[in-house]
Scaffold this motif. Structure first.
Motif, PDB file in Angstrom:
ATOM      1  N   ILE A   1       1.169  -1.345   0.231  1.00 33.95           N
ATOM      2  CA  ILE A   1       0.262  -0.190   0.263  1.00 33.95           C
ATOM      3  C   ILE A   1       0.652   0.578   0.164  1.00 33.95           C
ATOM      4  CG2 ILE A   1      -1.598   1.368   1.806  1.00 33.95           C
ATOM      5  CD1 ILE A   1      -2.880  -1.160   2.117  1.00 33.95           C
ATOM      6  N   ALA A   2       2.206   1.219   1.242  1.00 33.36           N
ATOM      7  CA  ALA A   2       2.835   2.495   1.311  1.00 33.36           C
ATOM      8  C   ALA A   2       3.275   2.547  -0.417  1.00 33.36           C
ATOM      9  CB  ALA A   2       3.951   1.928   1.994  1.00 33.36           C
ATOM     10  N   VAL A   3       3.949   1.285  -1.464  1.00 28.87           N
ATOM     11  CA  VAL A   3       4.441   1.335  -2.387  1.00 28.87           C
ATOM     12  C   VAL A   3       3.206   2.480  -3.913  1.00 28.87           C
ATOM     13  CG1 VAL A   3       4.931   0.522  -4.426  1.00 28.87           C
ATOM     14  CG2 VAL A   3       6.128  -0.063  -2.487  1.00 28.87           C
ATOM     15  N   GLU A   4       2.103   1.820  -3.396  1.00 32.59           N
ATOM     16  CA  GLU A   4       0.900   2.744  -4.502  1.00 32.59           C
ATOM     17  C   GLU A   4       0.903   3.274  -3.688  1.00 32.59           C
ATOM     18  OE1 GLU A   4      -1.502  -1.253  -3.876  1.00 32.59           O
ATOM     19  OE2 GLU A   4      -0.429  -2.142  -5.096  1.00 32.59           O
ATOM     20  N   ALA A   5       0.877   4.065  -2.815  1.00 34.24           N
ATOM     21  CA  ALA A   5       0.893   5.061  -2.411  1.00 34.24           C
ATOM     22  C   ALA A   5       1.246   6.723  -3.112  1.00 34.24           C
ATOM     23  CB  ALA A   5       0.013   5.745  -0.835  1.00 34.24           C
ATOM     24  N   GLY A   6       2.598   5.852  -3.099  1.00 36.64           N
ATOM     25  CA  GLY A   6       3.542   7.342  -3.340  1.00 36.64           C
ATOM     26  C   GLY A   6       4.960   7.550  -2.904  1.00 36.64           C
ATOM     27  N   ALA A   7       4.566   6.417  -1.594  1.00 42.61           N
ATOM     28  CA  ALA A   7       5.631   6.845  -0.812  1.00 42.61           C
ATOM     29  C   ALA A   7       7.197   6.358  -1.264  1.00 42.61           C
ATOM     30  CB  ALA A   7       5.285   5.881   1.151  1.00 42.61           C
ATOM     31  N   LYS A   8       8.490   7.374  -0.262  1.00 42.94           N
ATOM     32  CA  LYS A   8       9.617   6.728  -1.321  1.00 42.94           C
ATOM     33  C   LYS A   8      10.256   5.693  -0.252  1.00 42.94           C
ATOM     34  CE  LYS A   8       9.178   9.066  -4.505  1.00 42.94           C
ATOM     35  NZ  LYS A   8       8.555   8.449  -6.116  1.00 42.94           N
ATOM     36  N   ALA A   9      10.258   5.647   1.160  1.00 41.59           N
ATOM     37  CA  ALA A   9      10.829   5.178   1.997  1.00 41.59           C
ATOM     38  C   ALA A   9       9.709   3.824   3.000  1.00 41.59           C
ATOM     39  CB  ALA A   9      11.777   5.346   2.526  1.00 41.59           C
ATOM     40  N   ILE A  10      10.104   3.411   3.390  1.00 37.59           N
ATOM     41  CA  ILE A  10       9.449   2.791   4.543  1.00 37.59           C
ATOM     42  C   ILE A  10      10.102   2.263   5.716  1.00 37.59           C
ATOM     43  CG2 ILE A  10       7.013   1.111   3.507  1.00 37.59           C
ATOM     44  CD1 ILE A  10       8.460  -0.790   3.833  1.00 37.59           C
ATOM     45  N   VAL A  11       9.696   2.308   7.322  1.00 35.32           N
ATOM     46  CA  VAL A  11      10.298   1.889   8.391  1.00 35.32           C
ATOM     47  C   VAL A  11      10.269   0.608   8.521  1.00 35.32           C
ATOM     48  CG1 VAL A  11      11.267   2.191  10.527  1.00 35.32           C
ATOM     49  CG2 VAL A  11      11.225   4.292   8.864  1.00 35.32           C
ATOM     50  N   VAL A  12      10.140  -0.409   8.669  1.00 33.13           N
ATOM     51  CA  VAL A  12       9.830  -1.436   9.322  1.00 33.13           C
ATOM     52  C   VAL A  12       9.804  -1.828  10.716  1.00 33.13           C
ATOM     53  CG1 VAL A  12       9.882  -3.901   9.759  1.00 33.13           C
ATOM     54  CG2 VAL A  12       9.991  -3.354   7.061  1.00 33.13           C
ATOM     55  N   SER A  13       8.946  -1.075  11.940  1.00 30.25           N
ATOM     56  CA  SER A  13       9.124  -0.981  13.050  1.00 30.25           C
ATOM     57  C   SER A  13       7.756  -1.462  13.874  1.00 30.25           C
ATOM     58  CB  SER A  13       8.991   0.849  12.803  1.00 30.25           C
ATOM     59  OG  SER A  13       8.669   0.971  14.395  1.00 30.25           O
ATOM     60  N   ASN A  14       7.400  -2.298  14.909  1.00 28.77           N
ATOM     61  CA  ASN A  14       6.674  -2.313  15.676  1.00 28.77           C
ATOM     62  C   ASN A  14       7.022  -0.784  17.007  1.00 28.77           C
ATOM     63  OD1 ASN A  14       8.809  -2.809  17.540  1.00 28.77           O
ATOM     64  ND2 ASN A  14       8.048  -4.871  18.134  1.00 28.77           N
ATOM     65  N   HIS A  15       6.963   0.531  16.433  1.00 26.99           N
ATOM     66  CA  HIS A  15       8.036   1.692  17.588  1.00 26.99           C
ATOM     67  C   HIS A  15       8.516   0.590  18.784  1.00 26.99           C
ATOM     68  CE1 HIS A  15       5.930   5.760  17.714  1.00 26.99           C
ATOM     69  NE2 HIS A  15       6.337   5.394  19.235  1.00 26.99           N
ATOM     70  N   GLY A  16       8.989   0.235  18.697  1.00 25.64           N
ATOM     71  CA  GLY A  16      10.348  -0.011  19.616  1.00 25.64           C
ATOM     72  C   GLY A  16       9.704  -1.045  20.544  1.00 25.64           C
ATOM     73  N   GLY A  17       8.469  -1.958  20.404  1.00 25.08           N
ATOM     74  CA  GLY A  17       7.799  -2.258  20.821  1.00 25.08           C
ATOM     75  C   GLY A  17       6.411  -1.803  21.661  1.00 25.08           C
ATOM     76  N   ARG A  18       6.382  -0.492  22.091  1.00 28.77           N
ATOM     77  CA  ARG A  18       5.747   0.639  22.767  1.00 28.77           C
ATOM     78  C   ARG A  18       4.150   0.826  22.879  1.00 28.77           C
ATOM     79  NH1 ARG A  18       9.518   3.326  26.311  1.00 28.77           N
ATOM     80  NH2 ARG A  18       7.198   5.267  25.901  1.00 28.77           N
ATOM     81  N   ILE A  19       3.765   0.304  21.653  1.00 31.10           N
ATOM     82  CA  ILE A  19       2.369   0.335  21.529  1.00 31.10           C
ATOM     83  C   ILE A  19       1.295  -0.949  21.339  1.00 31.10           C
ATOM     84  CG2 ILE A  19       2.887   2.490  20.030  1.00 31.10           C
ATOM     85  CD1 ILE A  19       2.136   1.103  17.302  1.00 31.10           C
ATOM     86  N   LEU A  20       2.043  -2.086  21.150  1.00 33.35           N
ATOM     87  CA  LEU A  20       1.039  -2.663  21.247  1.00 33.35           C
ATOM     88  C   LEU A  20       1.608  -4.004  21.937  1.00 33.35           C
ATOM     89  CD1 LEU A  20      -1.784  -3.896  20.030  1.00 33.35           C
ATOM     90  CD2 LEU A  20      -0.604  -4.548  18.015  1.00 33.35           C
ATOM     91  N   ASP A  21       0.987  -4.778  22.069  1.00 30.49           N
ATOM     92  CA  ASP A  21       1.971  -6.275  23.237  1.00 30.49           C
ATOM     93  C   ASP A  21       1.771  -6.906  22.137  1.00 30.49           C
ATOM     94  OD1 ASP A  21       3.282  -7.199  25.112  1.00 30.49           O
ATOM     95  OD2 ASP A  21       1.572  -7.002  26.633  1.00 30.49           O
ATOM     96  N   PHE A  22       2.319  -7.654  22.155  1.00 32.88           N
ATOM     97  CA  PHE A  22       2.361  -9.342  21.190  1.00 32.88           C
ATOM     98  C   PHE A  22       3.198  -8.825  19.697  1.00 32.88           C
ATOM     99  CE2 PHE A  22       0.556 -10.323  25.345  1.00 32.88           C
ATOM    100  CZ  PHE A  22       1.579 -11.130  25.899  1.00 32.88           C
ATOM    101  N   THR A  23       3.346  -8.262  19.443  1.00 31.08           N
ATOM    102  CA  THR A  23       3.765  -8.079  17.901  1.00 31.08           C
ATOM    103  C   THR A  23       4.759  -8.383  17.303  1.00 31.08           C
ATOM    104  OG1 THR A  23       5.465  -6.879  17.883  1.00 31.08           O
ATOM    105  CG2 THR A  23       3.049  -6.061  17.736  1.00 31.08           C
ATOM    106  N   GLU A  24       5.155  -9.673  16.539  1.00 31.54           N
ATOM    107  CA  GLU A  24       6.061 -10.352  15.780  1.00 31.54           C
ATOM    108  C   GLU A  24       7.352  -9.133  15.425  1.00 31.54           C
ATOM    109  OE1 GLU A  24       5.688 -12.936  12.345  1.00 31.54           O
ATOM    110  OE2 GLU A  24       3.838 -11.351  12.257  1.00 31.54           O
ATOM    111  N   GLY A  25       8.766  -9.890  16.175  1.00 33.91           N
ATOM    112  CA  GLY A  25      10.201  -8.515  16.415  1.00 33.91           C
ATOM    113  C   GLY A  25      10.370  -8.569  14.596  1.00 33.91           C
ATOM    114  N   THR A  26      10.539  -7.104  14.373  1.00 31.52           N
ATOM    115  CA  THR A  26      11.285  -6.609  13.470  1.00 31.52           C
ATOM    116  C   THR A  26      11.754  -7.472  12.223  1.00 31.52           C
ATOM    117  OG1 THR A  26      12.603  -5.011  13.938  1.00 31.52           O
ATOM    118  CG2 THR A  26      10.388  -4.062  13.812  1.00 31.52           C
ATOM    119  N   ALA A  27      12.491  -8.510  13.298  1.00 33.29           N
ATOM    120  CA  ALA A  27      14.087  -8.593  12.220  1.00 33.29           C
ATOM    121  C   ALA A  27      13.113  -9.797  11.838  1.00 33.29           C
ATOM    122  CB  ALA A  27      14.911  -9.674  12.739  1.00 33.29           C
TER     123      ALA A  27
END
Length: 338
Positions: A222-248
């Motif tokens: 979606i980011a690509v199709e909407a015209g963004a030039k870059a993305i950051v794969v991130s879960n906000h340092g684990g500070r916003i939602l519990d039990f997400t996957e790790g970024t790696a």
């Protein structure tokens, strides 16, 4: 300077907010938000570390790589290292207030300028947080990228204009801040952004747009199709939602899906040069580091930040020699041990 001494001084200056642990892994500070920990059980922060740990490298020394090239480019700008300063705000609530937002942003911007890398600044409910980063970019003329919270489209466009006037090289939105209660409680809107919203923002700003907080191939597309030039794969340092996957763990699939169409950055648990090499091997162009830079700032100011960035640079340089990696276009493969 010595990193252990820096950590100890930071522990004193951030007492009650950060322990300056030998390994910043989210275990001791689990659930401490506000503070430096991960939200809820701390699982998402901890998983970032553990996900990186599961990836292994192979030692190789029968080759002719003597002086690896660690330089790279991002959005057309040449930098000395693929290690950027992540946007960090909320020093009073999360770090105790020993440093002001403006002091922190200025010393990080100066350090990044001196070592030849990119500075990113943030945004939050305090109306001075975004301007603090803007002023640091304007004052130091560092390669700077300010990030806005996912406010209304009109507010985001206005902040992008301010970034452009300050000399920023790009503009970002940390879309993973869509559910930040502190913003809502202070009467400020944040919320998810649709493809249409992103397209409108891209159309009305003069800087390349970066979306921070992408954790699935579908949203990367979606980011690509909407015209963004870059993305950051991130879960906000684990500070916003519990039990997400790790970024790696999610990075490889995202890189496979959009790696040829958009520049990919990643954060989450990066502490050392070998961590950087792993993330590059998994598909990132560069990494963002947050908490250790915050610790360095509280343990020795600009000089300590430069010390830490150069420390990670040296670790990456050594890791590239010991894996036969001559430059960042030829990073070694990593694997998960069975």
């Amino acid at each position: 300077m010595d990193w252990n001494e820096i950590r100890e001084k930071a522990r004193q200056n951030m007492k009650g907010y950060c322990r300056g642990c030998k390994r910043c892994d989210g275990v001791a500070c689990a659930g401490e938000v506000p503070g430096m920990g991960g939200t809820g059980t701390g699982s998402s922060f901890i998983e970032n570390i553990e996900a990186l740990d599961r990836w292994k490298v192979k030692l190789k020394t029968l080759h002719d790589v003597l002086k690896p090239d660690i330089s790279t480019s991002f959005l057309g700008y040449k930098v000395k290292m693929p290690i950027f300063a992540a946007p960090m705000t909320g020093l009073k609530g999360n770090a105790g207030g020993y440093l002001s937002e403006r002091d922190y942003d200025m010393m990080v911007a100066e350090a990044c300028k001196n070592v030849g890398t990119i500075f990113m600044s943030g945004d939050a409910n305090d109306p001075d947080m975004y301007p603090a980063g803007i002023d640091a970019i304007k004052s130091t003329r560092v390669l700077g990228i300010p990030f806005s919270k996912p406010r209304t489209v009109d507010e985001i466009i206005e902040k992008a204009k301010i970034a452009k006037e300050a000399g920023a090289i790009a503009f970002g939105i940390d879309v993973d801040g869509a559910g930040l209660i502190m913003m809502v409680r202070s009467g400020q809107f944040v919320g998810p952004k649709s493809r249409k919203d992103i397209e409108e923002i891209v159309k009305n700003i003069e800087l390349p747009l970066i979306l921070k907080g992408i954790m699935t191939p579908e949203e990367a597309e979606i980011a690509v199709e909407a015209g963004a030039k870059a993305i950051v794969v991130s879960n906000h340092g684990g500070r916003i939602l519990d039990f997400t996957e790790g970024t790696a763990d999610v990075l490889p699939d995202i890189a496979k899906a959009v790696g040829d169409e958009i520049e990919i950055l990643v954060d989450g648990g990066v502490r050392t040069g070998i961590d950087v090499l792993k993330m590059l091997s998994l598909g990132a162009k560069a990494v963002l580091i947050g908490r250790p830079i915050m610790i360095a700032a509280h343990g020795g100011g600009r000089e300590a930040i430069e010390f830490y960035l150069n420390k990670v640079y040296d670790e990456l340089y050594q890791a590239m020699i010991l894996t036969g990696c001559k430059d960042l276009k030829n990073v070694p493969e990593v694997y998960k041990a069975s």
